[in-house]
Design a protein around this motif. Sequence first.
Motif, PDB file in Angstrom:
ATOM      1  N   GLU A 205       0.825  -1.213   0.000  1.00  0.00           N
ATOM      2  CA  GLU A 205       0.000   0.000   0.000  1.00  0.00           C
ATOM      3  C   GLU A 205       0.855   1.258   0.000  1.00  0.00           C
ATOM      4  O   GLU A 205       0.574   2.229  -0.725  1.00  0.00           O
ATOM      5  N   ASN A 206       1.891   1.266   0.810  1.00  0.00           N
ATOM      6  CA  ASN A 206       2.765   2.429   0.887  1.00  0.00           C
ATOM      7  C   ASN A 206       3.517   2.640  -0.417  1.00  0.00           C
ATOM      8  O   ASN A 206       3.700   3.774  -0.879  1.00  0.00           O
ATOM      9  N   TYR A 207       3.963   1.543  -1.037  1.00  0.00           N
ATOM     10  CA  TYR A 207       4.724   1.635  -2.283  1.00  0.00           C
ATOM     11  C   TYR A 207       3.873   2.183  -3.423  1.00  0.00           C
ATOM     12  O   TYR A 207       4.378   2.866  -4.316  1.00  0.00           O
ATOM     13  N   CYS A 208       2.583   1.863  -3.393  1.00  0.00           N
ATOM     14  CA  CYS A 208       1.696   2.233  -4.498  1.00  0.00           C
ATOM     15  C   CYS A 208       1.571   3.739  -4.697  1.00  0.00           C
ATOM     16  O   CYS A 208       1.346   4.193  -5.818  1.00  0.00           O
ATOM     17  N   GLU A 209       1.667   4.511  -3.615  1.00  0.00           N
ATOM     18  CA  GLU A 209       1.275   5.924  -3.722  1.00  0.00           C
ATOM     19  C   GLU A 209       2.437   6.886  -3.479  1.00  0.00           C
ATOM     20  O   GLU A 209       3.381   6.574  -2.771  1.00  0.00           O
ATOM     21  N   LEU A 220      14.330  12.861  -1.773  1.00  0.00           N
ATOM     22  CA  LEU A 220      13.817  12.497  -3.085  1.00  0.00           C
ATOM     23  C   LEU A 220      12.880  13.571  -3.616  1.00  0.00           C
ATOM     24  O   LEU A 220      12.920  13.947  -4.798  1.00  0.00           O
ATOM     25  N   ASN A 221      12.059  14.105  -2.732  1.00  0.00           N
ATOM     26  CA  ASN A 221      11.085  15.116  -3.125  1.00  0.00           C
ATOM     27  C   ASN A 221      11.738  16.440  -3.517  1.00  0.00           C
ATOM     28  O   ASN A 221      11.127  17.271  -4.186  1.00  0.00           O
ATOM     29  N   SER A 222      12.996  16.628  -3.132  1.00  0.00           N
ATOM     30  CA  SER A 222      13.666  17.897  -3.452  1.00  0.00           C
ATOM     31  C   SER A 222      13.876  18.077  -4.949  1.00  0.00           C
ATOM     32  O   SER A 222      13.988  19.203  -5.432  1.00  0.00           O
ATOM     33  N   TYR A 223      13.933  16.953  -5.698  1.00  0.00           N
ATOM     34  CA  TYR A 223      14.104  17.085  -7.154  1.00  0.00           C
ATOM     35  C   TYR A 223      13.014  16.360  -7.939  1.00  0.00           C
ATOM     36  O   TYR A 223      12.736  16.695  -9.076  1.00  0.00           O
ATOM     37  N   SER A 224      12.397  15.341  -7.337  1.00  0.00           N
ATOM     38  CA  SER A 224      11.262  14.661  -7.976  1.00  0.00           C
ATOM     39  C   SER A 224      10.056  14.921  -7.088  1.00  0.00           C
ATOM     40  O   SER A 224       9.735  14.132  -6.198  1.00  0.00           O
ATOM     41  N   GLN A 329      18.449   3.876   1.738  1.00  0.00           N
ATOM     42  CA  GLN A 329      17.983   4.999   2.555  1.00  0.00           C
ATOM     43  C   GLN A 329      16.512   5.295   2.281  1.00  0.00           C
ATOM     44  O   GLN A 329      15.733   5.501   3.210  1.00  0.00           O
ATOM     45  N   VAL A 330      16.131   5.312   1.007  1.00  0.00           N
ATOM     46  CA  VAL A 330      14.735   5.584   0.658  1.00  0.00           C
ATOM     47  C   VAL A 330      13.810   4.535   1.268  1.00  0.00           C
ATOM     48  O   VAL A 330      12.783   4.863   1.881  1.00  0.00           O
ATOM     49  N   GLU A 332      14.379   2.503   3.759  1.00  0.00           N
ATOM     50  CA  GLU A 332      14.401   2.551   5.222  1.00  0.00           C
ATOM     51  C   GLU A 332      13.541   3.699   5.750  1.00  0.00           C
ATOM     52  O   GLU A 332      12.981   3.602   6.855  1.00  0.00           O
ATOM     53  N   GLU A 333      13.435   4.778   4.984  1.00  0.00           N
ATOM     54  CA  GLU A 333      12.588   5.899   5.415  1.00  0.00           C
ATOM     55  C   GLU A 333      11.123   5.487   5.531  1.00  0.00           C
ATOM     56  O   GLU A 333      10.362   6.117   6.274  1.00  0.00           O
ATOM     57  N   ASP A 334      10.721   4.452   4.814  1.00  0.00           N
ATOM     58  CA  ASP A 334       9.333   3.995   4.864  1.00  0.00           C
ATOM     59  C   ASP A 334       9.026   3.113   6.068  1.00  0.00           C
ATOM     60  O   ASP A 334       7.858   2.851   6.363  1.00  0.00           O
ATOM     61  N   ILE A 335      10.048   2.627   6.756  1.00  0.00           N
ATOM     62  CA  ILE A 335       9.815   1.618   7.792  1.00  0.00           C
ATOM     63  C   ILE A 335       8.925   2.156   8.912  1.00  0.00           C
ATOM     64  O   ILE A 335       7.973   1.487   9.345  1.00  0.00           O
ATOM     65  N   PHE A 336       9.219   3.368   9.398  1.00  0.00           N
ATOM     66  CA  PHE A 336       8.429   3.875  10.525  1.00  0.00           C
ATOM     67  C   PHE A 336       6.970   4.067  10.133  1.00  0.00           C
ATOM     68  O   PHE A 336       6.067   3.957  10.973  1.00  0.00           O
ATOM     69  N   VAL A 337       6.718   4.321   8.843  1.00  0.00           N
ATOM     70  CA  VAL A 337       5.346   4.524   8.368  1.00  0.00           C
ATOM     71  C   VAL A 337       4.567   3.215   8.398  1.00  0.00           C
ATOM     72  O   VAL A 337       3.468   3.139   8.958  1.00  0.00           O
ATOM     73  N   VAL A 338       5.125   2.172   7.791  1.00  0.00           N
ATOM     74  CA  VAL A 338       4.383   0.914   7.720  1.00  0.00           C
ATOM     75  C   VAL A 338       4.304   0.248   9.090  1.00  0.00           C
ATOM     76  O   VAL A 338       3.297  -0.407   9.409  1.00  0.00           O
ATOM     77  N   GLU A 339       5.325   0.432   9.912  1.00  0.00           N
ATOM     78  CA  GLU A 339       5.238  -0.113  11.268  1.00  0.00           C
ATOM     79  C   GLU A 339       4.246   0.679  12.109  1.00  0.00           C
ATOM     80  O   GLU A 339       3.529   0.112  12.952  1.00  0.00           O
ATOM     81  N   GLY A 340       4.178   1.977  11.878  1.00  0.00           N
ATOM     82  CA  GLY A 340       3.194   2.798  12.602  1.00  0.00           C
ATOM     83  C   GLY A 340       1.774   2.444  12.226  1.00  0.00           C
ATOM     84  O   GLY A 340       0.874   2.367  13.082  1.00  0.00           O
ATOM     85  N   MET A 341       1.523   2.214  10.923  1.00  0.00           N
ATOM     86  CA  MET A 341       0.181   1.796  10.498  1.00  0.00           C
ATOM     87  C   MET A 341      -0.164   0.419  11.051  1.00  0.00           C
ATOM     88  O   MET A 341      -1.326   0.146  11.384  1.00  0.00           O
ATOM     89  N   GLN A 342       0.851  -0.454  11.156  1.00  0.00           N
ATOM     90  CA  GLN A 342       0.591  -1.777  11.725  1.00  0.00           C
ATOM     91  C   GLN A 342       0.126  -1.665  13.170  1.00  0.00           C
ATOM     92  O   GLN A 342      -0.839  -2.316  13.578  1.00  0.00           O
ATOM     93  N   LYS A 343       0.791  -0.839  13.957  1.00  0.00           N
ATOM     94  CA  LYS A 343       0.358  -0.628  15.343  1.00  0.00           C
ATOM     95  C   LYS A 343      -1.065  -0.091  15.383  1.00  0.00           C
ATOM     96  O   LYS A 343      -1.868  -0.452  16.246  1.00  0.00           O
TER      97      LYS A 343
END
Length: 385
Positions: A205-209, A220-224, A329-330, A332-343
Amino acid sequence: MSPVTDLSNVRTDVARANGLPNAHYIDPAVYEEEKQSVLFATWSGLAVAADVPEPGDAVPMEFMGMPLLLLRDRDGQVRVFQNICRHRGMILVEEPRKIEGAIRCPYHSWCYSTKGKLVSTPHVGGPGHNTHQAIDRDTLGLNEVRSHIWRDVVWINVSGDAPAFEDAMAHVIERWKEFDLPLYHGGADSRFTLEIKTNWKLAVENYCESYHLPWVHPGLNSYSRLEDHYNIEEPDQYSGQGTLVYRQLTNERGQKFPDFADVGAKWNEQAEYIAVYPNVLLGVHRDHAFAIVLEPKGPEATVEHIHLYYATPETDEELRTQNTKLWKQVFEEDIFVVEGMQKGRHVQGYDGGRFSPVMDSPTHMFHAWVAGKIMAGRSTAQAAE
């Protein structure tokens, strides 16, 4: 019997839909239901062919608790077998190794060729008698799991009754036909794994959007930028995102990775990231690609197996190392998001959330596909009863 979750508001229009119910992220019974109806019934990612680069290479692994053996046979064909002897169900290969002769069962020494054929049954007819009329070797070879390789991913269909891979994946194959070119794995410095405390679906789900890009991936958002991205949606097959601003990596000497040949000017600054349902995440760029195979390890644990590929067999080591570091790095930046949604899925009464009709439709499309597979599985089970 697994608890029947209400999926009626998952498959509705994205502007009115809720996400999947909490049970689909935390309940072991629902996890088992998804194993049969979603992951076993379709073409799921198991590994990559680069895991067994040479004939005779064998790697034992598990898929949803099922012991499997990934093997490259003597003729170079990658195969997937159930990793058990046909005699008493003993595990055949415990550790990755080279099969020099036959695959020998350590229990009673039944032996199999790398193509799965049963070739030896010592003392099966009594001491000194290696054959018996009741033991038909031709029908007692290793059970082979249906498999197919695309973009170096080893896809398997455990149930054996999914449509042919070329038919099931026709749309995504057509979408990336320009990239139907040789892929070269970058080697040991171009693979890594991430162990994450989350349900495998949240990683998809996180990867999709791209909605989370400005806050979770500021570099990443600084140039894309978010506004440079677009949604990718193919109902019942895949979804994801693309960018119109891809910037090639350059080392201190101004070198870049070689481009994939003849992919067309469209891909000079464009890149795409697609979740191919159920559990494979793919990315393509003019000069490299990646594959992420999600390994579910239970309702609340996932291992991400990440592999980077290039257009030529030889690439600059410094660039490869730098590229791997950046992607690691990119991700790993997603880990806290998907783990937070899991909680968050442990909050009683949470209804699956609401979607942005504009930004979240790729994720909603994945939810709708999962719900459809589960409902189809339930219908089949009810008909059998």
